[in-house]
Design a protein around this motif. Structure first.
Motif, short mmCIF file in Angstrom:
data_model
loop_
_atom_site.label_atom_id
_atom_site.label_comp_id
_atom_site.label_asym_id
_atom_site.label_seq_id
_atom_site.Cartn_x
_atom_site.Cartn_y
_atom_site.Cartn_z
N GLU A 285 10.10 -47.89 79.49
CA GLU A 285 9.33 -49.12 79.34
C GLU A 285 10.23 -50.34 79.61
O GLU A 285 9.83 -51.30 80.24
CB GLU A 285 8.86 -49.19 77.88
N GLN A 286 11.46 -50.26 79.12
CA GLN A 286 12.37 -51.40 79.20
C GLN A 286 13.83 -50.92 79.20
O GLN A 286 14.10 -49.79 78.78
CB GLN A 286 12.13 -52.29 77.98
N ALA A 287 14.73 -51.79 79.64
CA ALA A 287 16.17 -51.47 79.60
C ALA A 287 16.95 -52.75 79.39
O ALA A 287 16.42 -53.85 79.55
CB ALA A 287 16.61 -50.80 80.91
N ILE A 288 18.23 -52.60 79.03
CA ILE A 288 19.11 -53.76 78.88
C ILE A 288 20.51 -53.34 79.32
O ILE A 288 20.93 -52.21 79.05
CB ILE A 288 19.12 -54.28 77.41
N PHE A 289 21.20 -54.23 80.01
CA PHE A 289 22.59 -53.97 80.38
C PHE A 289 23.51 -54.71 79.44
O PHE A 289 23.20 -55.83 79.00
CB PHE A 289 22.86 -54.42 81.83
N VAL A 290 24.65 -54.09 79.15
CA VAL A 290 25.67 -54.70 78.29
C VAL A 290 27.03 -54.56 78.97
O VAL A 290 27.12 -54.07 80.10
CB VAL A 290 25.66 -54.07 76.87
N ALA A 291 28.08 -55.02 78.28
CA ALA A 291 29.38 -55.20 78.93
C ALA A 291 30.16 -53.92 79.17
O ALA A 291 31.16 -53.94 79.89
CB ALA A 291 30.22 -56.17 78.11
N SER A 292 29.76 -52.80 78.58
CA SER A 292 30.46 -51.53 78.82
C SER A 292 29.58 -50.38 78.36
O SER A 292 28.61 -50.58 77.61
CB SER A 292 31.80 -51.48 78.06
N ALA B 203 24.34 -49.46 79.98
CA ALA B 203 22.91 -49.77 79.87
C ALA B 203 22.25 -48.84 78.87
O ALA B 203 22.71 -47.72 78.63
CB ALA B 203 22.24 -49.64 81.23
N VAL B 204 21.16 -49.35 78.29
CA VAL B 204 20.32 -48.56 77.38
C VAL B 204 18.89 -48.69 77.88
O VAL B 204 18.45 -49.80 78.23
CB VAL B 204 20.39 -49.10 75.93
N ALA B 205 18.15 -47.57 77.92
CA ALA B 205 16.74 -47.62 78.32
C ALA B 205 15.91 -46.89 77.28
O ALA B 205 16.36 -45.92 76.67
CB ALA B 205 16.56 -46.96 79.69
N GLY B 206 14.69 -47.37 77.08
CA GLY B 206 13.80 -46.74 76.09
C GLY B 206 12.53 -47.54 75.93
O GLY B 206 12.12 -48.26 76.86
N VAL C 238 12.66 -50.49 70.89
CA VAL C 238 14.09 -50.13 70.77
C VAL C 238 14.94 -51.12 71.57
O VAL C 238 15.97 -51.61 71.09
CB VAL C 238 14.35 -48.68 71.25
N ILE C 239 14.50 -51.43 72.78
CA ILE C 239 15.32 -52.32 73.63
C ILE C 239 15.33 -53.74 73.06
O ILE C 239 16.33 -54.45 73.15
CB ILE C 239 14.84 -52.27 75.11
N ASP C 240 14.22 -54.15 72.44
CA ASP C 240 14.23 -55.46 71.77
C ASP C 240 15.29 -55.49 70.67
O ASP C 240 15.99 -56.48 70.49
CB ASP C 240 12.85 -55.75 71.14
N GLU C 241 15.41 -54.39 69.94
CA GLU C 241 16.41 -54.33 68.86
C GLU C 241 17.83 -54.30 69.43
O GLU C 241 18.73 -54.98 68.92
CB GLU C 241 16.13 -53.10 67.97
N VAL C 242 18.04 -53.53 70.52
CA VAL C 242 19.37 -53.51 71.16
C VAL C 242 19.70 -54.93 71.66
O VAL C 242 20.83 -55.40 71.51
CB VAL C 242 19.41 -52.50 72.33
N THR C 243 18.70 -55.61 72.20
CA THR C 243 18.91 -56.97 72.72
C THR C 243 19.27 -57.92 71.57
O THR C 243 20.19 -58.76 71.69
CB THR C 243 17.64 -57.47 73.45
N ARG C 244 18.57 -57.76 70.46
CA ARG C 244 18.87 -58.61 69.29
C ARG C 244 20.33 -58.40 68.87
O ARG C 244 21.07 -59.36 68.64
CB ARG C 244 17.92 -58.25 68.14
#
Ligand SMILES: Cc1ncc(COP(=O)(O)O)c(C=O)c1O
Length: 389
Positions: free
Chosen positions: A72-79, A214-217, A221-227
């Motif tokens: 549904e969504q994903a987020i990239f982070v620094a490592s 990156a995290v996908a889900g 879940v991705i909203d929480e990872v983003t927070r």
């Protein structure tokens, strides 16, 4: 599992979801190398700020990766490590319990043992060969099971659908690090996983020139990872995001080439008496060959080579290589080789490594996109150096 519809992975990795674009706009996404963006005065809309993960390069990249994983969504982070830490912290609280595969990257093991212990999150390790152990390890406080789909560095294949039965029965999350497989070869969400982690440093970028994860889900879940990312701060730099997106355009081509090079090398190496063992799931002799054939679209670009003669032989071998670079990391266009005893599994004792199937003399080869004949010729030089002693 619902069959995938719509554009294929190669098309998605180049275009995202293809759509009509306005005339006179650039054919390639520019780099928005800007920490901040102008705000309409008096607006109470969310500001655009690169630490928030809403810079256009970050947003575009995340959208594309979500499509590749079928998320549904994903987020990239620094490592990749930031992705692993934040994905877990999104579902675990102090007092919670995590069940983890014992066959994991040394850095992840360190995160669980040192940092999670400090946060009051208990971790139980399970030997994935003990099929019933997953269900037995789950207790009333267990919130998640973590596995690497294709393990580092022994290249065992984890039965994700079987473990998903346990997590679904128990109403807990299944978190899968799919770095070694890449979405071209395996998409964990199609097999019952809830969250996918990848070190984008590896196949997604594919050129060994950035660090990213990156995290996908699901959106929640991705909203929480983003927070968590906004609070703890490990957002991806726009330039790294741009390079990752550029690398992703050739993801399918690179992975297919790495798959074929690794299978060719593994078949060649398995005929050579100098190796005590050759690990690659594409070999019929590999303990998970049938499972890999069922779950994966390709066997991956890595090969585990165990040289007779231990660490001394491995060092003579590696010193002679010219095409293959002696360096940690993996999944670049250039072939890389490393000794896990000195890199990913340095924190484990020799006895622990031996128990994990990583004796001294173990070389982890990540096949790049060179010609397979040149990779093999280089490996033969390495064998000559071992014999010349
Ligand atoms: C399986 C796996 N997961 C996560 C990581 C961490 O990734 P990064 O180095 O991008 O932080 C690695 C690094 O090698 C890895 O092999």
């Amino acid at each position: 599992m619902t069959p995938r519809t719509g554009p294929g992975l190669s098309t998605l990795s180049i275009h995202g979801r293809p759509r009509r674009q306005a005339d006179w706009t650039p054919a390639v996404m520019p780099i928005y190398q800007s920490a901040t963006f102008r705000n309409p005065v008096g607006s109470d809309e969310e500001v655009i700020y690169t630490r928030y993960g809403n810079n256009p390069n970050q947003v575009d990249l995340a959208r594309k990766y979500a499509l590749l994983e079928g998320a549904e969504q994903a987020i990239f982070v620094a490592s990749g490590m930031a992705a692993t830490a934040l994905a877990h912290l999104a579902v675990l609280r102090p007092g919670d319990h995590l069940v983890s595969s014992r066959w994991i990257y040394g850095g992840t093991r360190l995160l669980f043992d040192s940092e999670f212990a400090r946060l009051g999150i208990e971790v139980t390790y399970v030997d994935p060969d003990m099929k019933r152990a997953w269900r037995k390890a789950v207790n009333a406080n267990t919130r998640a099971i973590f596995v690497e789909a294709l393990t580092n560095p022994t290249l065992r294949v984890i039965d994700v659908p079987a473990i998903a039965k346990v997590t679904q029965d128990q109403g807990i999350a299944l978190i899968v690090d799919s770095t070694f497989a890449s979405p071209v070869n395996f998409r964990p969400l199609e097999h019952g996983a809830d969250i996918v982690i990848t070190s984008a440093t590896k196949f997604l970028n594919g050129h060994s020139d950035i660090i990213a994860g990156a995290v996908a889900g699901t959106a929640s879940v991705i909203d929480e990872v983003t927070r968590l990312m906004r609070v703890w701060g490990p957002s991806i730099d726009p330039h790294a995001a741009w390079l990752t997106e550029r690398g992703m355009k050739t993801l399918a081509l690179r992975v297919e080439r790495a798959n074929s090079n690794a299978l060719t090398v593994a078949k060649w190496a398995s005929q050579r008496a100098e190796f005590a063992a050759v690990h690659h799931p594409g070999l019929a002799t590999h303990p998970d060959h049938a499972l890999a054939t069922k779950l994966f679209d390709g066997y991956g670009g890595l090969v585990g080579l165990v040289l007779k003669g231990g660490a001394a032989a491995a060092q003579r071998f590696a010193s002679r290589l010219r095409v293959i670079t002696h360096a940690p990391s993996l999944a670049g266009v250039e072939s890389l080789i490393s000794e896990p005893r000195l890199t990913s599994h340095k924190a484990a004792s020799p006895e622990e490594r031996a128990a994990l199937g990583i004796p001294d003399g173990f070389l982890r080869l990540s096949c790049g996109c060179e010609d397979s004949a040149d990779i093999i010729a280089d490996l033969m030089l390495g064998l000559e150096a071992v014999r010349a002693r």
